[in-house]
Write a protein that holds these residues in place. Structure first.
Motif, short mmCIF file in Angstrom:
data_model
loop_
_atom_site.label_atom_id
_atom_site.label_comp_id
_atom_site.label_asym_id
_atom_site.label_seq_id
_atom_site.Cartn_x
_atom_site.Cartn_y
_atom_site.Cartn_z
N ASN A 1 0.94 -1.30 0.09
CA ASN A 1 -0.03 0.06 -0.01
C ASN A 1 0.86 1.28 0.07
O ASN A 1 1.49 1.75 0.86
N GLU B 1 5.63 3.40 2.10
CA GLU B 1 4.89 2.46 2.77
C GLU B 1 4.92 2.68 4.24
O GLU B 1 5.84 2.55 4.81
N ARG B 2 3.67 2.60 4.76
CA ARG B 2 3.62 2.74 6.20
C ARG B 2 2.94 1.53 6.95
O ARG B 2 2.21 0.78 6.36
N ASP B 3 3.19 1.34 8.21
CA ASP B 3 2.80 0.08 8.96
C ASP B 3 1.49 0.55 9.44
O ASP B 3 1.08 1.88 9.54
N GLU B 4 0.67 -0.22 10.18
CA GLU B 4 -0.61 0.16 10.60
C GLU B 4 -0.38 1.32 11.72
O GLU B 4 -1.51 2.25 11.74
N ALA B 5 0.77 1.84 12.25
CA ALA B 5 0.82 2.60 13.28
C ALA B 5 1.23 3.86 12.52
O ALA B 5 1.28 5.17 13.42
#
Ligand code: COA
Length: 152
Positions: free
Chosen positions: A2, A38-42
């Protein structure tokens, strides 16, 4: 995967991420530099990818391809690299180049071959990374890689 386009407000966080992985920091907010995150959920950056385009639009200098150390070896780096190669083709680029001293085998697995760093510097003269490496003398210590993009 994403990915989001890097906006001016993201440059500070991206700079910190790229500093951690020891990649070039110059020109991250320049118009001819295309970058995605791209980032993680946090919301933390776990991957980045991008390229800088030559003034004639035919060449791309792939840069800022990085994966957070805890997220490596799962195909993420290959996906990030393939993503920017596809975007470069869409933009009309016919040859991709990059500098990499440490990750040659990774780039070879994506079809890159060893290249002449002076040819790279000539094709991409005026890009932030080439100008920086010429100013600092790093260009003579670098390893260049290249591939045609017609086959993508
Ligand atoms: C290069 C990088 C993006 C690869 O990310 P990744 O998510 O691990 O990539 P993939 O999982 O798609 O592919 C991993 C494979 O590539 C190869 N590879 C990756 N980095 C390598 C390196 N430094 N040396 C040798 N092979 C490497 C290996 O074959 C590896 O397979 P393995 O994990 O089974 O050993 C990541 O190591 C990184 O961020 N490095 C620091 C930044 C950098 O050097 N970027 C390239 C210059 S733009």
């Amino acid at each position: 995967m994403n990915l989001e386009r890097c906006r001016p407000a993201d440059v500070e966080a991206l700079t910190a991420f790229l500093r951690e992985v020891d990649l070039t920091l110059s020109g991250l907010d320049a118009p001819r530099v295309r970058l995605w995150l791209e980032r993680d959920e946090a919301g933390a950056i776990i991957g980045s990818t991008g390229y800088e385009i030559s003034s004639d639009g035919h060449h791309a200098l792939i840069r800022s391809v990085a994966v957070s150390p805890t997220q490596r070896s799962r195909g993420r780096g290959s996906a990030l690299a393939s993503f920017v190669l596809e975007r470069a083709v869409e933009e009309g680029v016919s040859r991709a180049w990059l500098f990499s001293r440490r990750s040659g085998p990774f780039w070879q697995s994506l079809g890159f071959e060893s290249a002449d760093r002076d040819e790279l510097a000539e094709a991409l003269a005026g890009t932030h990374q080439v100008r920086l490496f010429q100013q600092t003398g790093q260009v003579s210590r670098e390893v260049a890689w290249s591939r045609l993009l017609a086959a993508i």
